[in-house]
Design a protein around this motif. Sequence first.
Motif, PDB file in Angstrom:
ATOM      1  N   ARG A   1      24.509  37.924  60.075  1.00 24.69           N
ATOM      2  CA  ARG A   1      24.868  36.713  58.976  1.00 24.69           C
ATOM      3  C   ARG A   1      24.306  37.743  58.143  1.00 24.69           C
ATOM      4  N   ALA A   2      23.203  38.641  57.958  1.00 23.22           N
ATOM      5  CA  ALA A   2      22.960  39.316  56.859  1.00 23.22           C
ATOM      6  C   ALA A   2      24.884  40.142  56.299  1.00 23.22           C
ATOM      7  N   ILE A   3      25.269  40.609  57.973  1.00 22.11           N
ATOM      8  CA  ILE A   3      26.149  41.853  57.088  1.00 22.11           C
ATOM      9  C   ILE A   3      27.388  40.895  56.884  1.00 22.11           C
ATOM     10  N   SER A   4      27.807  40.094  57.081  1.00 20.23           N
ATOM     11  CA  SER A   4      28.964  38.784  56.925  1.00 20.23           C
ATOM     12  C   SER A   4      28.225  38.500  55.497  1.00 20.23           C
ATOM     13  N   GLY A   5      27.646  37.668  55.483  1.00 18.29           N
ATOM     14  CA  GLY A   5      26.879  37.652  53.242  1.00 18.29           C
ATOM     15  C   GLY A   5      26.776  38.521  52.205  1.00 18.29           C
ATOM     16  N   GLU A   6      26.700  40.166  52.935  1.00 16.24           N
ATOM     17  CA  GLU A   6      27.054  40.862  52.348  1.00 16.24           C
ATOM     18  C   GLU A   6      28.613  41.055  51.716  1.00 16.24           C
ATOM     19  N   LEU A   7      29.359  40.958  52.928  1.00 17.18           N
ATOM     20  CA  LEU A   7      30.976  41.301  52.773  1.00 17.18           C
ATOM     21  C   LEU A   7      31.464  40.125  51.709  1.00 17.18           C
ATOM     22  N   SER A   8      31.286  39.094  52.196  1.00 15.70           N
ATOM     23  CA  SER A   8      31.465  37.781  51.762  1.00 15.70           C
ATOM     24  C   SER A   8      31.332  37.753  50.362  1.00 15.70           C
ATOM     25  N   ASP A   9      29.804  39.024  49.859  1.00 18.20           N
ATOM     26  CA  ASP A   9      29.878  38.658  48.687  1.00 18.20           C
ATOM     27  C   ASP A   9      30.756  39.515  47.484  1.00 18.20           C
ATOM     28  N   ARG A  10      31.227  40.456  48.497  1.00 21.54           N
ATOM     29  CA  ARG A  10      32.150  41.834  48.325  1.00 21.54           C
ATOM     30  C   ARG A  10      33.150  41.427  48.055  1.00 21.54           C
ATOM     31  N   PHE A  11      34.358  40.913  48.540  1.00 24.32           N
ATOM     32  CA  PHE A  11      34.978  39.612  49.254  1.00 24.32           C
ATOM     33  C   PHE A  11      35.797  38.634  48.642  1.00 24.32           C
ATOM     34  N   TYR A  12      35.791  38.895  47.207  1.00 24.67           N
ATOM     35  CA  TYR A  12      35.975  36.960  46.679  1.00 24.67           C
ATOM     36  C   TYR A  12      37.593  36.352  47.625  1.00 24.67           C
ATOM     37  N   GLU A  13      36.384  35.171  48.158  1.00 24.23           N
ATOM     38  CA  GLU A  13      37.382  34.272  48.891  1.00 24.23           C
ATOM     39  C   GLU A  13      37.754  34.499  50.035  1.00 24.23           C
ATOM     40  N   ARG A  14      36.598  35.439  50.496  1.00 24.90           N
ATOM     41  CA  ARG A  14      37.105  36.259  52.344  1.00 24.90           C
ATOM     42  C   ARG A  14      35.940  35.444  53.012  1.00 24.90           C
ATOM     43  N   ASP A  15      35.016  34.238  52.296  1.00 20.73           N
ATOM     44  CA  ASP A  15      33.447  34.280  53.442  1.00 20.73           C
ATOM     45  C   ASP A  15      34.093  33.564  54.526  1.00 20.73           C
TER      46      ASP A  15
ATOM     47  N   LEU B   1      44.476  35.982  45.377  1.00 21.45           N
ATOM     48  CA  LEU B   1      42.921  34.583  44.987  1.00 21.45           C
ATOM     49  C   LEU B   1      43.633  33.525  44.292  1.00 21.45           C
ATOM     50  N   ALA B   2      43.244  32.832  43.938  1.00 19.52           N
ATOM     51  CA  ALA B   2      43.349  31.536  44.175  1.00 19.52           C
ATOM     52  C   ALA B   2      42.307  31.503  42.819  1.00 19.52           C
ATOM     53  N   ASP B   3      41.350  31.914  42.811  1.00 18.93           N
ATOM     54  CA  ASP B   3      40.625  30.903  41.556  1.00 18.93           C
ATOM     55  C   ASP B   3      40.034  31.953  40.521  1.00 18.93           C
ATOM     56  N   PRO B   4      41.019  31.223  39.861  1.00 16.19           N
ATOM     57  CA  PRO B   4      40.899  31.911  38.112  1.00 16.19           C
ATOM     58  C   PRO B   4      40.260  32.844  38.100  1.00 16.19           C
ATOM     59  N   SER B   5      38.451  32.046  38.419  1.00 12.93           N
ATOM     60  CA  SER B   5      36.995  33.359  37.611  1.00 12.93           C
ATOM     61  C   SER B   5      37.033  34.112  38.999  1.00 12.93           C
ATOM     62  N   ASN B   6      38.018  34.557  39.628  1.00  9.97           N
ATOM     63  CA  ASN B   6      37.311  35.521  41.254  1.00  9.97           C
ATOM     64  C   ASN B   6      38.227  36.185  40.632  1.00  9.97           C
ATOM     65  N   PHE B   7      39.776  36.292  40.123  1.00  9.27           N
ATOM     66  CA  PHE B   7      40.815  36.896  39.459  1.00  9.27           C
ATOM     67  C   PHE B   7      39.979  37.871  38.800  1.00  9.27           C
ATOM     68  N   ALA B   8      39.192  37.037  36.953  1.00  6.37           N
ATOM     69  CA  ALA B   8      38.545  37.701  36.559  1.00  6.37           C
ATOM     70  C   ALA B   8      37.618  38.093  36.551  1.00  6.37           C
ATOM     71  N   ALA B   9      36.586  37.472  37.952  1.00  6.89           N
ATOM     72  CA  ALA B   9      36.021  39.808  38.080  1.00  6.89           C
ATOM     73  C   ALA B   9      36.524  41.067  39.145  1.00  6.89           C
ATOM     74  N   LEU B  10      37.559  39.929  39.579  1.00  7.19           N
ATOM     75  CA  LEU B  10      37.763  41.397  40.597  1.00  7.19           C
ATOM     76  C   LEU B  10      38.935  42.604  39.183  1.00  7.19           C
ATOM     77  N   VAL B  11      39.300  41.764  38.099  1.00  5.78           N
ATOM     78  CA  VAL B  11      39.977  42.863  36.815  1.00  5.78           C
ATOM     79  C   VAL B  11      38.211  43.715  36.347  1.00  5.78           C
ATOM     80  N   ARG B  12      37.668  42.586  35.898  1.00  3.66           N
ATOM     81  CA  ARG B  12      35.971  43.743  35.246  1.00  3.66           C
ATOM     82  C   ARG B  12      35.931  44.404  36.532  1.00  3.66           C
ATOM     83  N   SER B  13      36.010  45.037  37.911  1.00  2.00           N
ATOM     84  CA  SER B  13      35.007  45.186  38.402  1.00  2.00           C
ATOM     85  C   SER B  13      35.695  46.327  38.780  1.00  2.00           C
TER      86      SER B  13
END
Length: 410
Positions: free
Chosen positions: A17-31, A193-205
């Motif tokens: 579950r910890a591994i899943s959570g870490e990957l979900s934090d790293r990859f937007y909209e992929r929980d 990515l569908a969510d504009p806020s996630n896309f913005a975070a991707l660009v910032r990264s």
Amino acid sequence: MGAHDVHDEQDTARTLRAISGELSDRFYERDDVVRTLVVTLLAGQHSLVLAGQHSLVLGPPGTAKSEMARELTGRIEGASYWEILLSKFTSPTRMFGPIDVAALARGEYRQVYDGRATTAHIAFIDEIFKCSTAALNETLGYLNERIYHPESGGEPISCPLIGAITASNELPSGEDLAAIYDRLLVRIEVGYLADPSNFAALVRSAVRRPVPQTRTTIELAALQQAVTDGVPAVEVPDMIVDAVCTLRAALRRRELVASDRRWRQSVSLLQASAYLDGRPAVAETDLSVLTHVLWDSPAERPAVEREVLQLVNPDAKEALDLADVIEELETQLDAMAGQSREALSEWVIKKAHNKLAMAGKRLEKLRLEAAGSGRSTAAIDRVAGRQRAVRARVLTEALGMDASMVQAQL
């Protein structure tokens, strides 16, 4: 199972579950994608030893399919990992073991298996449906029975493969490739990515210095123990059997028919889902994983998802109804391309604004209710992302707002 074994299994589930959570934090909209990949590796085929199921990640280029697979499989300490990008010209020896040239010079014919599919615990096979005709039968044997027939003949080699994650940009064409497609129990669609806020975070990264992330890992032996002992020990209550029968009947009424083998194999997915959550028995919420199992073409997936969620997750079913409203508004916006700003503004004021606002508020409430009851929020989150994406389009294209202002409002 003794108390010590139960404790070990709970530790394994917590680690996963910890591994899943870490990957979900790293990859937007992929929980949901990440969780489903973990569940698939855990879901053993009871006729085979140390064998999980296989998954297909289906989507366009640039959706992090291979990166997710590498990041997940890289968390399994002690596992031999192998990956390949297939083409129509990939030979079986490139996949399973090249000819030992030095030995050949001495008159010996043998293959080198180290670092190839033959010795891998986890495999990632990209562009799986570009598998060459020459390699097709060996690939099927590898996925089905975990065996490889050496080029020189003789006894087949047993491969330690737990599970394969495969990826493709397109569906297979032709009956030969359909045989491989049928063996991939879990089929997961991914998009941009569908969510504009996630896309913005991707660009910032892309311009920010990466922050060191926690990197939880799990021992290969613990994963193998979970596949062979922990997951099969999860109970499947009669109420779940009844729910599966009800679901099968509902899908048949829609002329969506899955094979008996696929239904039977899906039971291990339900057990794996419960195991990952640390529960001793399958619950109705675990049935959500079947949305990735019971369709053949992506066009069928929404209907399958509706039937599954109607049975187990009424708030997610309502979210899908709201998705229809959102998609209709986007279709109307597309149809109004080229119209005057005045006409677009009038449409926003009279129709789009209120419908999108109401959908957004309802989705927030549904998510709170689902999370409070321990139900999956994956479908609700996906629809909420679409709501934000369509609202952003309305504000920028119809009202002419600056993108940065829109981002602040979202």
